[in-house]
Design an enzyme around this catalytic site. Structure first.
Site, PDB file in Angstrom:
ATOM      1  N   CYS A  42      25.615  34.052  39.539  1.00 42.39           N
ATOM      2  CA  CYS A  42      25.807  32.918  40.248  1.00 42.39           C
ATOM      3  C   CYS A  42      25.317  33.327  41.892  1.00 42.39           C
ATOM      4  O   CYS A  42      25.390  34.835  42.072  1.00 42.39           O
ATOM      5  CB  CYS A  42      27.419  32.593  40.366  1.00 42.39           C
ATOM      6  SG  CYS A  42      27.855  31.272  41.516  1.00 42.39           S
ATOM      7  N   ASP A  44      26.878  32.772  44.332  1.00 35.94           N
ATOM      8  CA  ASP A  44      28.299  33.164  45.367  1.00 35.94           C
ATOM      9  C   ASP A  44      28.148  34.916  45.798  1.00 35.94           C
ATOM     10  O   ASP A  44      28.059  35.659  45.056  1.00 35.94           O
ATOM     11  CB  ASP A  44      29.400  33.265  44.245  1.00 35.94           C
ATOM     12  CG  ASP A  44      30.758  33.517  44.952  1.00 35.94           C
ATOM     13  OD1 ASP A  44      30.982  34.184  45.713  1.00 35.94           O
ATOM     14  OD2 ASP A  44      31.790  32.418  44.745  1.00 35.94           O
ATOM     15  N   ARG A  46      29.993  36.758  46.906  1.00 37.50           N
ATOM     16  CA  ARG A  46      31.157  37.724  46.153  1.00 37.50           C
ATOM     17  C   ARG A  46      30.988  38.497  44.934  1.00 37.50           C
ATOM     18  O   ARG A  46      31.317  39.349  44.574  1.00 37.50           O
ATOM     19  CB  ARG A  46      32.477  37.140  45.991  1.00 37.50           C
ATOM     20  CG  ARG A  46      33.047  36.428  47.243  1.00 37.50           C
ATOM     21  CD  ARG A  46      34.330  35.618  47.207  1.00 37.50           C
ATOM     22  NE  ARG A  46      33.894  34.288  46.468  1.00 37.50           N
ATOM     23  CZ  ARG A  46      34.563  33.357  46.050  1.00 37.50           C
ATOM     24  NH1 ARG A  46      35.965  33.403  46.305  1.00 37.50           N
ATOM     25  NH2 ARG A  46      34.033  32.393  45.644  1.00 37.50           N
ATOM     26  N   HIS A  98      31.513  34.214  36.769  1.00 39.89           N
ATOM     27  CA  HIS A  98      32.745  34.483  37.289  1.00 39.89           C
ATOM     28  C   HIS A  98      33.880  33.494  37.677  1.00 39.89           C
ATOM     29  O   HIS A  98      33.456  32.228  37.577  1.00 39.89           O
ATOM     30  CB  HIS A  98      32.485  34.975  38.808  1.00 39.89           C
ATOM     31  CG  HIS A  98      31.957  33.887  39.858  1.00 39.89           C
ATOM     32  ND1 HIS A  98      32.910  33.602  40.734  1.00 39.89           N
ATOM     33  CD2 HIS A  98      30.909  33.300  40.139  1.00 39.89           C
ATOM     34  CE1 HIS A  98      32.217  32.736  41.633  1.00 39.89           C
ATOM     35  NE2 HIS A  98      31.026  32.530  41.051  1.00 39.89           N
ATOM     36  N   CYS A 101      34.537  29.934  40.272  1.00 42.52           N
ATOM     37  CA  CYS A 101      33.061  29.668  40.592  1.00 42.52           C
ATOM     38  C   CYS A 101      33.247  28.152  41.162  1.00 42.52           C
ATOM     39  O   CYS A 101      33.559  27.260  40.537  1.00 42.52           O
ATOM     40  CB  CYS A 101      32.369  29.616  39.414  1.00 42.52           C
ATOM     41  SG  CYS A 101      30.458  29.207  39.792  1.00 42.52           S
TER      42      CYS A 101
HETATM   43 CO    CO Z   1      29.726  30.770  41.196  1.00 42.32          CO
END
Ligand code: CO
Length: 209
Positions: A42, A44, A46, A98, A101
């Site tokens: 992803c 993302d 993090r 994750h 998400c």
């Molecule tokens: Co995500």
């Protein structure tokens, strides 16, 4: 801000530190990349691929998008998979989702987010496909976590359906497709135990998801 000077400062420090630790590091990497893994994750912030498995630049070939989707007609992810499998000859493809998400969350509600709603429509399809097991969950957090996991499994299946992966298996090459999920709450990865190493196993995974 026209220039992001602080990032250039950090870059100089980082490059100096890397060179101090291994004087040949950049010289070696500049000659060729030979990563053993393709990571599909992803976007993302993090969930940075290399950091969370504690590897260095040069060790993972990476594709990231919102909610780590592999869409059959998406030239971007298909190009990455083709290059990784046929040119870099990676032996392992990791689809890593994750918990928490935002892309998966967006697909669960009715709130509008613009362009992105078209992208997460693929996850709405996964929800519809698995609605019996999802609706049977005790509460919304459990449903959310399960949909994050099911999304990874579906993307593992999609990777297995690509012509490049199937060609690799047909020519007897070792190629393993893994489905993992990362917990942003504690930094721990979990193997969803849906690894596919050949065509027959890819059929079995279809029954699982
Ligand atoms: Co995500």
């Amino acid at each position: 801000m026209r220039t992001l000077k602080h990032l250039f400062d950090r870059n100089r420090d980082w490059a100096a530190k890397m060179k101090e630790r291994d004087p040949e590091f950049f010289a070696r990497l500049s000659k060729q990349q030979a990563p053993q893994y393709l990571w599909i994750g992803c976007s993302d912030s993090r969930v940075p691929a290399t950091e969370i498995v504690d590897l260095l630049p040069g060790e993972i070939f990476v594709h990231r998008n919102i909610a780590n989707l592999v869409v059959h007609s998406d030239l971007n992810s298909l190009s990455v998979i083709q290059f990784a499998v046929e040119v870099l000859e990676v032996k392992n493809i990791i689809v890593c989702g994750h918990y928490g998400c935002g892309g998966v969350k967006a697909a669960m509600g009715d709130e509008k987010h613009g362009m992105m709603d078209n992208w997460v429509q693929y996850i709405r399809d996964i929800y519809r496909h698995h609605q019996i097991v999802l609706k049977a969950q005790p509460d919304e957090p459990a449903r959310y976590n399960l949909l994050c996991e099911l999304n990874v499994m579906e993307q593992v299946w999609n990777v297995c359906q690509t012509t490049f992966v199937q060609n690799a298996w047909d020519t007897g090459r070792e190629l393993n497709v893994h489905g993992w999920i990362y917990d942003i709450g504690d930094g721990i990865l979990k193997d969803l135990d849906v690894t596919v190493t050949n065509r027959a196993e890819s059929v079995a995974i279809r029954r699982k998801v």
